[in-house]
Motif scaffolding. Structure first.
Motif, PDB file in Angstrom:
ATOM      1  N   LYS A   3      30.027  41.921  37.401  1.00 50.44           N
ATOM      2  CA  LYS A   3      30.863  42.954  37.467  1.00 50.44           C
ATOM      3  C   LYS A   3      30.496  44.047  38.592  1.00 50.44           C
ATOM      4  CE  LYS A   3      33.289  44.129  33.528  1.00 50.44           C
ATOM      5  NZ  LYS A   3      33.591  44.478  32.278  1.00 50.44           N
ATOM      6  N   SER A   6      31.275  42.734  42.567  1.00 48.45           N
ATOM      7  CA  SER A   6      32.693  42.424  42.819  1.00 48.45           C
ATOM      8  C   SER A   6      33.211  43.699  43.399  1.00 48.45           C
ATOM      9  CB  SER A   6      33.390  42.265  41.297  1.00 48.45           C
ATOM     10  OG  SER A   6      34.750  42.158  41.666  1.00 48.45           O
ATOM     11  N   ASP A  11      41.783  43.074  40.908  1.00 47.13           N
ATOM     12  CA  ASP A  11      41.314  42.616  39.825  1.00 47.13           C
ATOM     13  C   ASP A  11      40.628  40.944  39.962  1.00 47.13           C
ATOM     14  OD1 ASP A  11      40.060  42.531  37.166  1.00 47.13           O
ATOM     15  OD2 ASP A  11      41.918  42.306  35.877  1.00 47.13           O
ATOM     16  N   LYS A 132      38.759  37.901  33.795  1.00 48.31           N
ATOM     17  CA  LYS A 132      39.123  38.905  34.861  1.00 48.31           C
ATOM     18  C   LYS A 132      37.949  39.738  34.987  1.00 48.31           C
ATOM     19  CE  LYS A 132      43.138  37.482  36.422  1.00 48.31           C
ATOM     20  NZ  LYS A 132      43.228  36.961  37.634  1.00 48.31           N
ATOM     21  N   VAL A 133      37.479  40.512  35.935  1.00 49.29           N
ATOM     22  CA  VAL A 133      36.407  41.286  36.069  1.00 49.29           C
ATOM     23  C   VAL A 133      36.557  42.519  35.218  1.00 49.29           C
ATOM     24  CG1 VAL A 133      35.032  42.958  37.670  1.00 49.29           C
ATOM     25  CG2 VAL A 133      35.850  40.481  38.505  1.00 49.29           C
ATOM     26  N   SER A 134      38.100  42.960  35.024  1.00 52.81           N
ATOM     27  CA  SER A 134      38.185  44.103  34.191  1.00 52.81           C
ATOM     28  C   SER A 134      37.931  44.005  32.634  1.00 52.81           C
ATOM     29  CB  SER A 134      39.587  44.378  34.500  1.00 52.81           C
ATOM     30  OG  SER A 134      40.742  43.790  33.868  1.00 52.81           O
ATOM     31  N   ASP A 136      35.923  43.339  29.114  1.00 52.81           N
ATOM     32  CA  ASP A 136      34.734  43.708  28.533  1.00 52.81           C
ATOM     33  C   ASP A 136      33.657  42.799  28.661  1.00 52.81           C
ATOM     34  OD1 ASP A 136      35.767  46.306  27.692  1.00 52.81           O
ATOM     35  OD2 ASP A 136      36.446  45.557  25.735  1.00 52.81           O
ATOM     36  N   SER A 162      32.368  36.464  40.721  1.00 52.88           N
ATOM     37  CA  SER A 162      33.644  37.068  40.739  1.00 52.88           C
ATOM     38  C   SER A 162      34.061  36.436  41.918  1.00 52.88           C
ATOM     39  CB  SER A 162      33.362  38.412  40.797  1.00 52.88           C
ATOM     40  OG  SER A 162      32.789  38.831  42.054  1.00 52.88           O
TER      41      SER A 162
END
Length: 172
Positions: A3, A6, A11, A132-134, A136, A162
């Motif tokens: 994360k 990225s 996203d 997705k990177v978003s 948790d 990512s």
């Protein structure tokens, strides 16, 4: 770490790259399985069940689905549109689990986050988007654990990255 590395303005997808031990395959040269992820991949999958209406739409050039599920009896009718669906990778196939005696149940499974895992042709390597990177950190870790548990002891090396980001080695 994935994360933090990225830097895209959108996203990005968290990708899982797995090297398998080819000695565990035996006579086979490829590996295929499916896994139900506890959290979705972040990409909505449009699943359609093959019927006469879908056939007429495909013949007209309209394809409004990502996965097509069919009953065994429908396969002879789908042969007419195989030249359209085949090159796009949308033709139902027993190997991918899209030919089923109960297509409604199979479509529900695919919508809920079940993904197919397969190696590259001729190489014991798997690349797949798992989140997705978003998401948790716990959700990403749960998806990684589910995939690794589905593959089992065949795993040799694992890395995460990512979209357009560097690879991060995962210690097994």
């Amino acid at each position: 770490l994935v994360k933090q590395t990225s830097f895209t303005k959108f996203d990005g997808t968290v990708e899982l790259h797995i090297n398998l031990n080819p000695l565990t395959f035996g006579e086979k040269t490829d590996y295929r399985t499916s896994v139900s992820l506890p959290h979705t991949t972040g990409k909505e999958v449009r699943v359609a069940i093959a019927d006469d209406k879908i056939l007429s739409e495909v013949e007209a050039g309209k394809i409004n689905f990502d996965v097509l599920v069919a009953h065994q009896q429908m396969m002879s009718k789908l042969a007419k549109v195989a030249r359209i669906l085949g090159p796009k990778g949308l033709m139902p196939n027993p190997k991918t689990g899209t030919v089923s005696p109960d297509p409604e149940k199979r479509a529900k499974e695919l919508r809920s986050g079940q993904v197919n895992i397969k190696t590259e042709p001729g190489n014991p390597i798997i690349h797949m988007g798992i989140a997705k990177v978003s998401f948790d950190d716990k959700d990403i870790a749960d998806n990684v654990t589910a995939v690794l548990n589905a593959i089992g002891s065949k795993v040799a090396k694992v890395s995460l990255s990512s979209t357009m980001g560097p690879g991060v080695k995962v210690q097994l």
